[in-house]
Design an enzyme around this catalytic site. Structure first.
Site, PDB file in Angstrom:
ATOM      1  N   ASP A  81       0.809  -1.234   0.000  1.00 31.02           N
ATOM      2  CA  ASP A  81       0.000   0.000   0.000  1.00 31.02           C
ATOM      3  C   ASP A  81       0.836   1.276   0.000  1.00 31.02           C
ATOM      4  OD1 ASP A  81       0.721  -0.892   2.581  1.00 31.02           O
ATOM      5  OD2 ASP A  81      -0.828   0.343   3.528  1.00 31.02           O
ATOM      6  N   GLU A 139      -0.754  -2.060   5.105  1.00 27.08           N
ATOM      7  CA  GLU A 139       0.113  -2.051   6.295  1.00 27.08           C
ATOM      8  C   GLU A 139      -0.026  -0.737   7.036  1.00 27.08           C
ATOM      9  OE1 GLU A 139       3.094  -1.093   8.946  1.00 27.08           O
ATOM     10  OE2 GLU A 139       3.167  -0.157   6.976  1.00 27.08           O
TER      11      GLU A 139
HETATM   12 NI    NI Z   1       6.520   0.822   5.604  1.00 20.72          NI
END
Ligand code: NI
Length: 395
Positions: A81, A139
């Site tokens: 991401d 994440e």
């Molecule tokens: Ni990172």
């Protein structure tokens, strides 16, 4: 012999890895929205042949490589991401989308793991066990993709899990590995202080929440400096202070937000209580009221000793002396810890900064980038680790 073999395998994919990273860099997607990214990863993995590829959640990808022989299951993880930042770099593959940028290196993580998968597909006949490639979404945004993937079973039956983060504070050419607590548990808080608004010329008939909130901010710093053992690690930062609309109005409300970072469960559990005691005391003393929300974030990243030692040995085997260095903990957070709660694992940094080239901006900065030679080092690290653990004849 072995080092030359790994080096030549990495050389064969390295241009493609750079091209993948640039494509992903140009086309960033935010957490939980990695629709095109995950499709790109899925299609690329399928094109290698020999992998069992699936989508455990809408925007994540899992690939399994079953070796020719039985053996342990080793999981490798990359996150995919981007961040809500408008890029300020000027190379020719900058983000196409304002407000979206790969400013943490996850584009590189994804590209590297694709390269590793491609190399290992060609070595299937040598592999004793299974290599599992986890391409994780989200994440950067709590509750994070890792926990979802653990629930979806991606780590079931794995014997160990290993993750890499490209790291710009570390010079390219270095790899830092450490056992034990490495990254903190990042919690967040939200405080609302309600005073009584009114004319700024008549402070005596109002309750000024700005003054009260200012005291809350400074007093919260007593927790780290006066309530916690100086040998323990704790960060408490107030990062947002919102109030007011005009120079002649005392506002009704102040909003404060921030983060708390720690390693130990006991200390972590104590902090909300210590905070509330201060907030309650100060607001009460000045006739105001408060609301306080505290949200526990990811678990801290704590690296398993045995897995870390194997990684250390694999890396010192393939890299010249002085490349692999002992890591130091930092107060950043990572949801890699969700996998570590299920199976022993280790997370390590591959240096991506380059002082001479001006690649020095910190992670999450609009001018963040990585020295792309770090990508080959990352690929080589993962390949070296897998060969040493799962390929007894060539490892
Ligand atoms: Ni990172």
């Amino acid at each position: 012999m072995r080092i030359e073999m790994i080096q030549s395998l990495v050389d064969q994919v390295k241009d493609e890895v750079v091209a993948w990273r640039r494509y992903l860099h140009k086309n960033p997607e935010l957490s939980f929205e990695e629709v095109n990214t995950s499709q790109f990863v899925y299609d690329t993995l399928q094109s290698f042949g020999g992998l069992e590829v699936s989508k455990p959640t809408k925007t994540s990808v899992l690939a399994r490589l079953n070796g020719a022989y039985l053996g342990p299951v080793l999981a490798l993880r990359a996150d995919m991401d981007a961040l809500p930042i408008t890029e300020e770099n000027d190379f020719d593959f900058v983000s196409r989308f304002p407000g979206k940028m790969h400013a943490c290196g996850h584009d590189g993580h994804t590209a590297m793991l694709l390269g590793v998968a491609q190399i290992l597909c060609g070595l299937r006949h040598e592999i004793h066990g299974e290599v599992r490639f986890i391409f994780q979404h989200a994440e950067e945004l709590f509750p994070g993709g890792a926990q979802e993937l653990v629930h979806a079973g991606v780590i079931d039956g794995a014997d160990s899990v290993i993750g890499i983060h490209l790291w710009s504070p570390l010079e390219v050419g270095k790899v830092s590995v450490m056992s034990g607590p490495m990254m903190a548990g990042p919690d967040t808080f939200h405080i609302r202080i309600h005073g009584q608004g009114g004319h700024a010329a008549e402070p005596h008939v109002n309750i000024d929440p700005i003054l009260i909130a200012s005291q809350v901010v400074t007093n919260l710093q007593h927790i780290v400096s006066r309530n916690v053992d100086p040998l323990e690690q704790l960060v408490l930062s107030v990062t947002q202070f919102h109030a007011g609309t005009a120079h002649n109005i005392i506002p009704e409300t102040v909003e404060l937000c921030g983060t708390v970072r720690s390693f130990k469960t006991e200390l972590r559990q104590k902090v909300p209580e210590l905070m509330e005691r201060i907030i309650k005391g100060i607001t009460g003393a000045h006739g105001s009221t408060y609301e306080f929300e505290y949200q526990g974030g990811y678990r801290p990243v704590i690296n398993d000793e045995a897995v870390t030692k194997k990684v250390w040995d694999s890396l010192t085997d393939i890299f010249p002396e002085g490349t692999v260095v002992e890591g130091v903990p930092d107060m950043g957070g990572e949801d890699f810890s969700a996998y570590q709660a299920k199976v022993p694992g280790t997370f390590f940094y591959v240096g991506a900064g380059n002082l001479q080239e001006g690649i020095t901006f910190p992670h999450h900065h609009p001018k963040f980038t990585v020295d792309e030679t770090s990508l080959s080092i990352g690929v080589m690290s993962f390949v070296g680790i897998v060969l040493k653990q799962l390929c007894p004849t060539i490892g």
